[in-house]
Design a protein around this motif. Sequence first.
Motif, PDB file in Angstrom:
ATOM      1  N   GLY A   1       0.797  -1.221   0.000  1.00 35.90           N
ATOM      2  CA  GLY A   1       0.000   0.000   0.000  1.00 35.90           C
ATOM      3  C   GLY A   1       0.826   1.267   0.000  1.00 35.90           C
ATOM      4  O   GLY A   1       0.274   2.364   0.125  1.00 35.90           O
ATOM      5  N   PHE A   2       2.154   1.146  -0.110  1.00 41.60           N
ATOM      6  CA  PHE A   2       3.075   2.284  -0.118  1.00 41.60           C
ATOM      7  C   PHE A   2       3.023   3.072   1.195  1.00 41.60           C
ATOM      8  O   PHE A   2       3.364   4.257   1.233  1.00 41.60           O
ATOM      9  CB  PHE A   2       2.772   3.225  -1.301  1.00 41.60           C
ATOM     10  N   GLU A   3       2.603   2.406   2.288  1.00 39.54           N
ATOM     11  CA  GLU A   3       2.444   3.095   3.568  1.00 39.54           C
ATOM     12  C   GLU A   3       3.674   2.976   4.470  1.00 39.54           C
ATOM     13  O   GLU A   3       3.737   3.625   5.517  1.00 39.54           O
ATOM     14  CB  GLU A   3       1.239   2.522   4.328  1.00 39.54           C
ATOM     15  N   ALA A   4       4.639   2.134   4.093  1.00 42.75           N
ATOM     16  CA  ALA A   4       5.731   1.832   5.019  1.00 42.75           C
ATOM     17  C   ALA A   4       6.588   3.040   5.347  1.00 42.75           C
ATOM     18  O   ALA A   4       7.261   3.064   6.367  1.00 42.75           O
ATOM     19  CB  ALA A   4       6.609   0.711   4.451  1.00 42.75           C
ATOM     20  N   GLY A   5       6.557   4.063   4.498  1.00 45.19           N
ATOM     21  CA  GLY A   5       7.334   5.261   4.777  1.00 45.19           C
ATOM     22  C   GLY A   5       6.649   6.220   5.720  1.00 45.19           C
ATOM     23  O   GLY A   5       7.200   7.262   6.052  1.00 45.19           O
ATOM     24  N   GLY A   6       5.433   5.858   6.167  1.00 46.22           N
ATOM     25  CA  GLY A   6       4.704   6.724   7.078  1.00 46.22           C
ATOM     26  C   GLY A   6       3.565   7.443   6.378  1.00 46.22           C
ATOM     27  O   GLY A   6       3.432   7.391   5.153  1.00 46.22           O
ATOM     28  N   PRO A   7       2.734   8.158   7.146  1.00 41.78           N
ATOM     29  CA  PRO A   7       1.524   8.776   6.588  1.00 41.78           C
ATOM     30  C   PRO A   7       1.760  10.117   5.897  1.00 41.78           C
ATOM     31  O   PRO A   7       0.831  10.689   5.343  1.00 41.78           O
ATOM     32  CB  PRO A   7       0.648   8.968   7.832  1.00 41.78           C
ATOM     33  N   ASN A   8       2.993  10.633   5.955  1.00 41.52           N
ATOM     34  CA  ASN A   8       3.277  11.938   5.364  1.00 41.52           C
ATOM     35  C   ASN A   8       3.918  11.790   3.997  1.00 41.52           C
ATOM     36  O   ASN A   8       4.479  10.746   3.647  1.00 41.52           O
ATOM     37  CB  ASN A   8       4.188  12.746   6.289  1.00 41.52           C
ATOM     38  N   THR A   9       3.827  12.842   3.207  1.00 39.50           N
ATOM     39  CA  THR A   9       4.453  12.836   1.882  1.00 39.50           C
ATOM     40  C   THR A   9       5.469  13.967   1.795  1.00 39.50           C
ATOM     41  O   THR A   9       5.303  14.999   2.443  1.00 39.50           O
ATOM     42  CB  THR A   9       3.396  13.013   0.780  1.00 39.50           C
TER      43      THR A   9
ATOM     44  N   ASP B   1      14.474   6.418 -16.217  1.00 41.96           N
ATOM     45  CA  ASP B   1      15.239   7.512 -15.617  1.00 41.96           C
ATOM     46  C   ASP B   1      14.363   8.746 -15.481  1.00 41.96           C
ATOM     47  O   ASP B   1      13.193   8.759 -15.867  1.00 41.96           O
ATOM     48  CB  ASP B   1      16.502   7.805 -16.428  1.00 41.96           C
ATOM     49  N   GLU B   2      14.960   9.799 -14.934  1.00 38.68           N
ATOM     50  CA  GLU B   2      14.191  11.005 -14.628  1.00 38.68           C
ATOM     51  C   GLU B   2      13.665  11.703 -15.879  1.00 38.68           C
ATOM     52  O   GLU B   2      12.724  12.503 -15.795  1.00 38.68           O
ATOM     53  CB  GLU B   2      15.050  11.970 -13.815  1.00 38.68           C
ATOM     54  N   SER B   3      14.241  11.406 -17.027  1.00 45.63           N
ATOM     55  CA  SER B   3      13.746  12.023 -18.266  1.00 45.63           C
ATOM     56  C   SER B   3      12.505  11.313 -18.796  1.00 45.63           C
ATOM     57  O   SER B   3      11.789  11.857 -19.641  1.00 45.63           O
ATOM     58  CB  SER B   3      14.845  12.006 -19.338  1.00 45.63           C
ATOM     59  N   SER B   4      12.261  10.090 -18.293  1.00 46.03           N
ATOM     60  CA  SER B   4      11.128   9.315 -18.808  1.00 46.03           C
ATOM     61  C   SER B   4       9.958   9.235 -17.843  1.00 46.03           C
ATOM     62  O   SER B   4       8.817   9.030 -18.276  1.00 46.03           O
ATOM     63  CB  SER B   4      11.587   7.903 -19.194  1.00 46.03           C
ATOM     64  N   LEU B   5      10.207   9.397 -16.543  1.00 48.69           N
ATOM     65  CA  LEU B   5       9.084   9.367 -15.595  1.00 48.69           C
ATOM     66  C   LEU B   5       9.494   9.958 -14.261  1.00 48.69           C
ATOM     67  O   LEU B   5      10.683  10.011 -13.931  1.00 48.69           O
ATOM     68  CB  LEU B   5       8.539   7.951 -15.406  1.00 48.69           C
ATOM     69  N   ILE B   6       8.494  10.373 -13.513  1.00 51.32           N
ATOM     70  CA  ILE B   6       8.671  10.875 -12.155  1.00 51.32           C
ATOM     71  C   ILE B   6       7.753  10.077 -11.242  1.00 51.32           C
ATOM     72  O   ILE B   6       6.535  10.011 -11.476  1.00 51.32           O
ATOM     73  CB  ILE B   6       8.336  12.378 -12.058  1.00 51.32           C
ATOM     74  N   VAL B   7       8.320   9.459 -10.222  1.00 51.33           N
ATOM     75  CA  VAL B   7       7.542   8.660  -9.269  1.00 51.33           C
ATOM     76  C   VAL B   7       7.560   9.376  -7.924  1.00 51.33           C
ATOM     77  O   VAL B   7       8.624   9.749  -7.414  1.00 51.33           O
ATOM     78  CB  VAL B   7       8.113   7.236  -9.129  1.00 51.33           C
ATOM     79  N   SER B   8       6.373   9.577  -7.361  1.00 49.97           N
ATOM     80  CA  SER B   8       6.250  10.248  -6.072  1.00 49.97           C
ATOM     81  C   SER B   8       5.066   9.659  -5.321  1.00 49.97           C
ATOM     82  O   SER B   8       4.408   8.727  -5.800  1.00 49.97           O
ATOM     83  CB  SER B   8       6.055  11.757  -6.270  1.00 49.97           C
ATOM     84  N   THR B   9       4.799  10.190  -4.140  1.00 47.35           N
ATOM     85  CA  THR B   9       3.633   9.751  -3.372  1.00 47.35           C
ATOM     86  C   THR B   9       2.778  10.953  -3.022  1.00 47.35           C
ATOM     87  O   THR B   9       3.271  12.081  -2.899  1.00 47.35           O
ATOM     88  CB  THR B   9       4.054   9.041  -2.068  1.00 47.35           C
ATOM     89  N   ASP B  10       1.487  10.694  -2.881  1.00 44.25           N
ATOM     90  CA  ASP B  10       0.585  11.724  -2.380  1.00 44.25           C
ATOM     91  C   ASP B  10      -0.508  11.067  -1.540  1.00 44.25           C
ATOM     92  O   ASP B  10      -0.563   9.849  -1.416  1.00 44.25           O
ATOM     93  CB  ASP B  10       0.001  12.570  -3.521  1.00 44.25           C
ATOM     94  N   ARG B  11      -1.363  11.888  -0.971  1.00 45.67           N
ATOM     95  CA  ARG B  11      -2.409  11.395  -0.071  1.00 45.67           C
ATOM     96  C   ARG B  11      -3.750  11.365  -0.804  1.00 45.67           C
ATOM     97  O   ARG B  11      -4.741  11.943  -0.356  1.00 45.67           O
ATOM     98  CB  ARG B  11      -2.477  12.262   1.183  1.00 45.67           C
ATOM     99  N   SER B  12      -3.776  10.662  -1.929  1.00 38.38           N
ATOM    100  CA  SER B  12      -4.971  10.663  -2.771  1.00 38.38           C
ATOM    101  C   SER B  12      -5.744   9.354  -2.740  1.00 38.38           C
ATOM    102  O   SER B  12      -6.714   9.191  -3.476  1.00 38.38           O
ATOM    103  CB  SER B  12      -4.577  10.977  -4.222  1.00 38.38           C
ATOM    104  N   SER B  13      -5.324   8.394  -1.904  1.00 37.78           N
ATOM    105  CA  SER B  13      -5.990   7.095  -1.893  1.00 37.78           C
ATOM    106  C   SER B  13      -7.447   7.223  -1.487  1.00 37.78           C
ATOM    107  O   SER B  13      -7.828   8.122  -0.729  1.00 37.78           O
ATOM    108  CB  SER B  13      -5.281   6.148  -0.918  1.00 37.78           C
TER     109      SER B  13
ATOM    110  N   ILE C   1      -1.895   7.040   1.632  1.00 39.41           N
ATOM    111  CA  ILE C   1      -0.768   7.180   0.707  1.00 39.41           C
ATOM    112  C   ILE C   1      -1.014   6.363  -0.562  1.00 39.41           C
ATOM    113  O   ILE C   1      -1.392   5.188  -0.502  1.00 39.41           O
ATOM    114  CB  ILE C   1       0.548   6.737   1.364  1.00 39.41           C
ATOM    115  N   ALA C   2      -0.802   6.991  -1.711  1.00 35.59           N
ATOM    116  CA  ALA C   2      -0.837   6.310  -3.005  1.00 35.59           C
ATOM    117  C   ALA C   2       0.414   6.688  -3.784  1.00 35.59           C
ATOM    118  O   ALA C   2       1.068   7.704  -3.495  1.00 35.59           O
ATOM    119  CB  ALA C   2      -2.088   6.704  -3.782  1.00 35.59           C
ATOM    120  N   LEU C   3       0.746   5.870  -4.762  1.00 34.33           N
ATOM    121  CA  LEU C   3       1.909   6.148  -5.599  1.00 34.33           C
ATOM    122  C   LEU C   3       1.453   6.853  -6.878  1.00 34.33           C
ATOM    123  O   LEU C   3       0.511   6.416  -7.545  1.00 34.33           O
ATOM    124  CB  LEU C   3       2.654   4.863  -5.934  1.00 34.33           C
TER     125      LEU C   3
END
Length: 670
Positions: A78-86, A98-110, A117-119
């Motif tokens: 569930g991508f929660e292991a890093g905690g409830p904050n983003t 690589d960074e030119s092809s995609l950006i991966v982050s987390t937000d609180r949109s679940s 937390i969602a990816l």
Amino acid sequence: MGAITLLRRILLFFFILLSALYQSCATGIGANQTISLFVNASEASAKKIPETLFGIFFEEINHAGAGGLWAELVSNRGFEAGGPNTPSNIEPWSVIGDESSLIVSTDRSSSFDRNKIALRMEVLCGHEGTMCPASGVGIYNPGFWGMNIEQGKTYKLVLYARSLGPINVSVSLTGSTGLQLAATNIVASDVSNWTKLEAVLQAKGTDANSRLQLTTTRKGVIWFDQVSLMPTDTYKGHGFRNDLFEMVKNMRPAFIRFPGGCFVEGEWLRNAFRWKETIGPWEERPGHFGDVWHYWTDDGLGHFEFLQLAEDLGALPIWVFNNGVSHNDEVDTSSISPFLQEILDGIEFARGDRDSKWGSVRAAMGHPEPFDLRYVAVGNEDCGKKNYLGNYLKFYSAIKSAYPDIKIISNCDGSSQPLDHPADLYDYHIYSSANNVFASAQKFDKASRNGPKAFVSEYAVTGNDAGKGSLLAALAEAGFLIGLEKNCDAVEMASYAPLFVNTHDRTWNPDAIVFDSSQAYGTPSYWMQHFFRESNGATLLSSTLQPNPSSSLIASAITWKDTEDNKHLRIKVVNFGSNSVILQTSIVGLEVNSLQSFGSTKTELTSSNVMDENSFKVPNKVVPVKTQLDDVGEEMDVVLSPHSVTSLDFVINSDNIRIFGSDAVDKSPY
């Protein structure tokens, strides 16, 4: 009794006198010394062993459940292991590209309130001029130190996705060499709202170090959450990894204590195991960080699953609950009421009628009938902490009022002096050196037979004597268990700890069962427990060693019936010494020739070096070896190897058991 038999008894009597004289000046067992074991098989001398004496203790430690017995293959689903904050740490998920092809982050949109937390995966390539690699870009999950994917088997993928446009996601199981073992595409034209997507993948190859990949070649933004991959062949479909479940099942445990241990307490109460957070649909469970053993668990193995596990094992569940005490903070007794209600609700969840508030929740999860919950433990190792006794008394009163039949276990040790509070059982733990554990076989010799019984819920040899699971540790533990067996009127339950260790997370050594993603083996301590599988509910016979070499030899004898109602007699002996011993057994209380040669065996656990261990390379280096017994009789000699556990198993004709009265001729000492 015939004249020859009577003469033999008289000779044995004089032998005992000589042995006693010898013992007064002997300091140990010499090489090939003869030791006599006298067993009285008559009912007059027997004691009933509790049906519950030997069981197991499961704690979420060493990744025992997450990535172990619980067969979920995705770590941090569930991508929660890093905690409830983003922003949040998504490990062990990693990026493909690589960074030119995609950006991966987390937000609180679940869409799930308890795990927000969602990816977020923003794909930058995939349009004119910046085409994505043919293999796509995205994310992958290596599981718990590799996913074990096996040819021909099927795996169910469930995930939640959202995107402003249509998606075309390639799902693959990829081996350690890059070979694609299974693949499918998830195509959806409208996932503007969170959508549950499912697929079944069938493996066309085998690799124990595989990973799950989610990739795309289409520009856009995709959100992922609650990504699960489970084998479809878990035990009865209940989510338990088959090989590990079967190893536990083969121990024939009478009970299972769960879910800890220190895992129940937490370093801080905010990280304690709270049962209500572990039930319901798996994707709605928030998960939590086990701060004692330092890893995240999604709590797929929760309160319901533990109760189901007990039922599947045919074992009684023993629920250890948090009593408002952690390692570092406590709830004052004056404020304990919410904790009380939480535990009463947890018992109702297990035992309540399907129409009750919490029983209906259990029924909705697929188990309409109540679970057989008879025991609860108020905390773990909390006796002596500031608020324990006050909190305990509140729990005791509330539970007994609502469920008078439930047996309540106190954390306080009542083996040496009576408890100062009511309890049905008291908890006793022992972790020590081999010599100390073996010597503790006499621990309960003088314990009260009138008050609460002992629950030895955690025992093991630790430290240098134990290694990663040595023969020496198993020998000492076997001697300790024989002591518990002989004190079965003072001890009601006992369990080894810990049960499992993932070889990649050895937080605690040693353990009974060692595993990785694809294989497992039992340590000598695991195999030692097999010698006690028939003890639950058996009959303990009076047995005496002469001379009594308590420093290196201990024995017990039981009778029991198998599933076909055949009666057996078992003698167990631990030779903790470095010399072989000739064990001269003498069994009274049976008619002559009652012991049947056919089916009578000798089983031995030993090795050439007392520190020998099992391993993935040599999993059976130290395992029990069974041989046929020859020249079976009421009196016979058996050689005990140095550093060994030996079981002598006889099939007996139950019609020939004699009950000795006061006028019987019996010159053996008991």
